[in-house]
Design an enzyme around this catalytic site. Sequence first.
Site, PDB file in Angstrom:
ATOM      1  N   GLY A  54       0.859  -1.183   0.000  1.00 34.25           N
ATOM      2  CA  GLY A  54       0.000   0.000   0.000  1.00 34.25           C
ATOM      3  C   GLY A  54       0.893   1.231   0.000  1.00 34.25           C
ATOM      4  O   GLY A  54       1.846   1.327   0.795  1.00 34.25           O
ATOM      5  N   ARG A  90      10.288  -0.994  -4.975  1.00 34.40           N
ATOM      6  CA  ARG A  90       9.070  -1.054  -5.810  1.00 34.40           C
ATOM      7  C   ARG A  90       8.970   0.250  -6.605  1.00 34.40           C
ATOM      8  O   ARG A  90       9.209   1.326  -6.059  1.00 34.40           O
ATOM      9  CB  ARG A  90       7.821  -1.277  -4.946  1.00 34.40           C
ATOM     10  CG  ARG A  90       7.811  -2.643  -4.252  1.00 34.40           C
ATOM     11  CD  ARG A  90       6.462  -2.968  -3.659  1.00 34.40           C
ATOM     12  NE  ARG A  90       5.462  -3.260  -4.671  1.00 34.40           N
ATOM     13  CZ  ARG A  90       4.169  -3.437  -4.409  1.00 34.40           C
ATOM     14  NH1 ARG A  90       3.737  -3.327  -3.163  1.00 34.40           N
ATOM     15  NH2 ARG A  90       3.310  -3.712  -5.370  1.00 34.40           N
ATOM     16  N   GLN A 203      -5.737  -8.736  -2.439  1.00 39.08           N
ATOM     17  CA  GLN A 203      -5.751  -7.742  -1.361  1.00 39.08           C
ATOM     18  C   GLN A 203      -7.177  -7.439  -0.894  1.00 39.08           C
ATOM     19  O   GLN A 203      -7.386  -6.910   0.192  1.00 39.08           O
ATOM     20  CB  GLN A 203      -5.076  -6.444  -1.809  1.00 39.08           C
ATOM     21  CG  GLN A 203      -3.569  -6.534  -1.910  1.00 39.08           C
ATOM     22  CD  GLN A 203      -3.121  -6.819  -3.320  1.00 39.08           C
ATOM     23  OE1 GLN A 203      -3.825  -7.465  -4.105  1.00 39.08           O
ATOM     24  NE2 GLN A 203      -1.942  -6.358  -3.684  1.00 39.08           N
ATOM     25  N   ASP A 243      -2.026   4.689  -6.059  1.00 35.72           N
ATOM     26  CA  ASP A 243      -0.595   4.544  -5.751  1.00 35.72           C
ATOM     27  C   ASP A 243       0.222   5.699  -6.297  1.00 35.72           C
ATOM     28  O   ASP A 243       1.343   5.936  -5.866  1.00 35.72           O
ATOM     29  CB  ASP A 243      -0.077   3.222  -6.306  1.00 35.72           C
ATOM     30  CG  ASP A 243      -0.780   2.063  -5.615  1.00 35.72           C
ATOM     31  OD1 ASP A 243      -1.872   1.673  -6.071  1.00 35.72           O
ATOM     32  OD2 ASP A 243      -0.270   1.588  -4.600  1.00 35.72           O
TER      33      ASP A 243
HETATM   34  O1  MRU Z   1       0.647  -3.813  -4.599  1.00 36.96           O
HETATM   35  P1  MRU Z   1       0.090  -3.197  -3.352  1.00 36.96           P
HETATM   36  O2  MRU Z   1      -0.707  -4.117  -2.509  1.00 36.96           O
HETATM   37  O3  MRU Z   1       1.140  -2.425  -2.581  1.00 36.96           O
HETATM   38  O4  MRU Z   1      -0.933  -2.142  -3.971  1.00 36.96           O
HETATM   39  C1  MRU Z   1      -1.229  -0.972  -3.402  1.00 36.96           C
HETATM   40  C2  MRU Z   1      -2.598  -0.925  -2.940  1.00 36.96           C
HETATM   41  O5  MRU Z   1      -2.895  -1.307  -1.836  1.00 36.96           O
HETATM   42  C3  MRU Z   1      -3.629  -0.421  -3.806  1.00 36.96           C
HETATM   43  O6  MRU Z   1      -3.294  -0.174  -5.114  1.00 36.96           O
HETATM   44  C4  MRU Z   1      -4.382   0.714  -3.159  1.00 36.96           C
HETATM   45  O7  MRU Z   1      -5.578   0.831  -3.825  1.00 36.96           O
HETATM   46  C5  MRU Z   1      -3.645   2.033  -3.114  1.00 36.96           C
HETATM   47  S1  MRU Z   1      -2.675   2.219  -1.690  1.00 36.96           S
HETATM   48  C6  MRU Z   1      -3.766   2.928  -0.515  1.00 36.96           C
END
Ligand code: MRU
Length: 365
Positions: A54, A90, A203, A243
């Site tokens: 996240g 990432r 998720q 993100d």
């Molecule tokens: O790949 P992740 O689990 O790190 O992805 C991010 C997220 O949790 C989502 O894209 C989310 O909608 C945005 S972060 C609050």
Amino acid sequence: MKVNGIHYRSIWYDTADDVVRIIDQRWLPHAFKVEVLRSLESFAIAITDMWVRGAPLIGATAAYGIAEQMRRDPSDAALDRAWNVLHDTRPTAINLRWALDRCRNQLSPLDPAARAESAMRLAHEIADEDVEINRMIGVHGLEIVKRIAASKPEGEPVRLLTHCNAGWLATVDWGTATSPMYHAAEAGIPIHVWVDETRPRNQGALTAWEIGSHGIDHAYITDNAGGHLMQHGMVDMVITGTDRTTARGDVCNKIGTYLKALAARDNGVPFYVALPSPTIDWTVQDGMKEIPIEERNGREVSHVQGILADGSIGDAQVAPDGSPLGNPAFDVTPARLVTGLITERGVCEASPEGLAGLFPERAAA
Ligand code: MRU
């Protein structure tokens, strides 16, 4: 938010043991485990391998990673190395770079002897700010939920659909997309949440687990169900996280978000994005062309994690042996499909003017 009645943040500094602890999200929703992160490398692994995930939580974790490194070695070289190691974990969520730059800019001018204490103070500040930002997103998002509730027969729930986990587990607390849900629950406004499973990492199961723990009415659905539900008038509002959002309002979020936005537009369902300001990338405009989309390991697609017949947590293979695998982790929803951006300063149009109107100082810089 609470787990079995006890309040947790997703990351915290344990003063008794002088360590940083996280909720290890690899095992949720099946098992609740807490891990200690002790070295720069362990912080980096926790981000890359999604023990934490996240965008806002990745940013906060990076800040604590810098702080941990500064306690071991506060030299210029160690600060640069920490920035690089954490930055390479990432590529898509912009909060990572935002937090790392903030740490480096603040720590670089200091005497190395003063860095450890300042870095830890800054990590706490970033974490606390995230909590407050998300609380305010809930306050503003609640007004939208209230408006929809007022347009419905008394007592009928407002039906929200969300994708991925933009919950308190993806932030330090409250969540972004979930914050209006928690605020609605506190205000006694009946809501029902359609929770997309969100393959490949599911998720959505985290979202279902966390809102379920707070007694919020919901149903866990397959990723392909949303369009059908919208066609049948069963969704009043879509709300997702992000993100990285560009200065013109393009929204990069978990893979599959774009398809939900298309279905929402086709069915006249408002599509809102909960956007903490550190997730705005003011340096980019065109999300499709300029945001790097993370390609993750194909094993996340070929295998699914779950509880096995013997009660243990394990993986089951779903893809045929040898099939080539593709795993883009994010997609971009163009601003034109977004009804509004819910930020800590209020709700705005997904446009350069909308964002600049709420954040004039950032837009100008
Ligand atoms: O790949 P992740 O689990 O790190 O992805 C991010 C997220 O949790 C989502 O894209 C989310 O909608 C945005 S972060 C609050």
